[in-house]
Motif scaffolding. Structure first.
Motif, short mmCIF file in Angstrom:
data_model
loop_
_atom_site.label_atom_id
_atom_site.label_comp_id
_atom_site.label_asym_id
_atom_site.label_seq_id
_atom_site.Cartn_x
_atom_site.Cartn_y
_atom_site.Cartn_z
N MET A 46 -22.12 25.12 20.14
CA MET A 46 -21.12 24.75 19.09
C MET A 46 -20.28 25.93 18.53
N ALA A 47 -21.16 26.94 18.46
CA ALA A 47 -20.44 28.42 18.12
C ALA A 47 -19.42 28.77 19.10
N ILE A 48 -19.88 28.66 20.42
CA ILE A 48 -18.85 29.06 21.49
C ILE A 48 -17.52 28.31 21.46
N VAL A 49 -17.67 26.93 21.46
CA VAL A 49 -16.69 25.88 21.53
C VAL A 49 -15.71 26.00 20.12
N SER A 50 -16.40 25.99 19.16
CA SER A 50 -15.89 26.04 17.71
C SER A 50 -14.89 27.53 17.74
N HIS A 87 -10.32 27.03 10.22
CA HIS A 87 -11.58 27.89 9.60
C HIS A 87 -12.48 26.86 8.97
N SER A 88 -11.87 25.97 8.19
CA SER A 88 -13.09 25.14 7.41
C SER A 88 -13.40 23.92 8.56
N ALA A 89 -13.25 23.74 9.33
CA ALA A 89 -13.98 22.84 10.41
C ALA A 89 -14.89 23.55 10.92
N LEU A 92 -17.61 24.60 8.74
CA LEU A 92 -18.53 23.37 8.46
C LEU A 92 -19.42 22.98 9.54
N LEU A 93 -18.73 23.11 10.57
CA LEU A 93 -19.47 22.33 11.98
C LEU A 93 -20.60 23.43 12.39
N ASN A 94 -20.54 24.55 12.00
CA ASN A 94 -21.28 25.72 12.26
C ASN A 94 -22.60 25.81 11.28
N PRO A 98 -22.28 25.26 3.53
CA PRO A 98 -22.73 24.17 3.21
C PRO A 98 -21.44 23.07 2.73
N PHE A 99 -21.50 21.94 3.05
CA PHE A 99 -20.68 20.81 2.72
C PHE A 99 -20.89 20.35 1.43
N LYS A 100 -20.49 21.28 0.40
CA LYS A 100 -20.60 20.94 -1.09
C LYS A 100 -19.42 21.23 -1.74
N PRO A 101 -18.80 20.45 -2.54
CA PRO A 101 -17.59 20.41 -3.27
C PRO A 101 -17.46 21.60 -3.98
N MET A 102 -18.30 22.57 -4.71
CA MET A 102 -18.11 23.70 -5.31
C MET A 102 -18.06 24.92 -4.05
N VAL A 103 -18.78 24.79 -3.07
CA VAL A 103 -18.56 25.87 -1.97
C VAL A 103 -17.38 25.77 -1.31
#
Length: 137
Positions: A46-50, A87-89, A92-94, A98-103
């Motif tokens: 995932m890190a390599i591809v993303s 960058h966001s994707a 978040l994918l890696n 974390p997928f939290k609104p405040m973050v």
């Protein structure tokens, strides 16, 4: 094929490989500094591809600033949206954030401020060079 599309793809292909190299360096530093640091095969893939896609889009998006018939705000908006989404994707994918609104809000604010500062510096540098060249003429 449109010259701008060709430039986008060309730049992306030239610099896309830098993403996995940077990820590899970061993971190496983490493995040296954190005694219990481990990654699964899924996380490495995932890190390599993303990070490849992130670097590809980051490099390719620079072409937006060279489309002469676009206004500056339009080119900056397209550039900003492209790299913000990339960058966001990637982050978040890696699960680097974390997928939290405040973050996500904090990430977005830091991203916007950083983007603005970088472009302000670029603008001031270009303006300075422009003034110097105009004096020489």
């Amino acid at each position: 094929m449109n010259v701008y599309v060709k430039n986008f793809l060309h730049r992306g292909l030239l610099f896309g490989g830098c993403g996995p190299i940077v990820a590899g360096i970061v993971y190496f530093v983490l493995s040296v500094t954190l005694p219990s640091f481990t990654l699964s095969g899924k996380e490495v893939l995932m890190a390599i591809v993303s990070t490849y896609l992130l670097a590809f889009l980051q490099a390719g998006a620079s072409v937006f600033n060279q489309i002469e018939h676009w206004s500056v705000p339009k080119s900056l908006l397209c550039h900003f949206v492209t790299i913000y989404v990339a960058h966001s994707a990637c982050y978040l994918l890696n699960t680097w954030i974390p997928f939290k609104p405040m973050v996500l809000l904090i990430f977005t604010v830091i991203f916007v401020v950083s983007y603005f500062i970088i472009w302000l510096i670029v603008y001031l540098a270009v303006r300075s060079v422009e003034k110097r060249l105009n004096k020489q003429l």
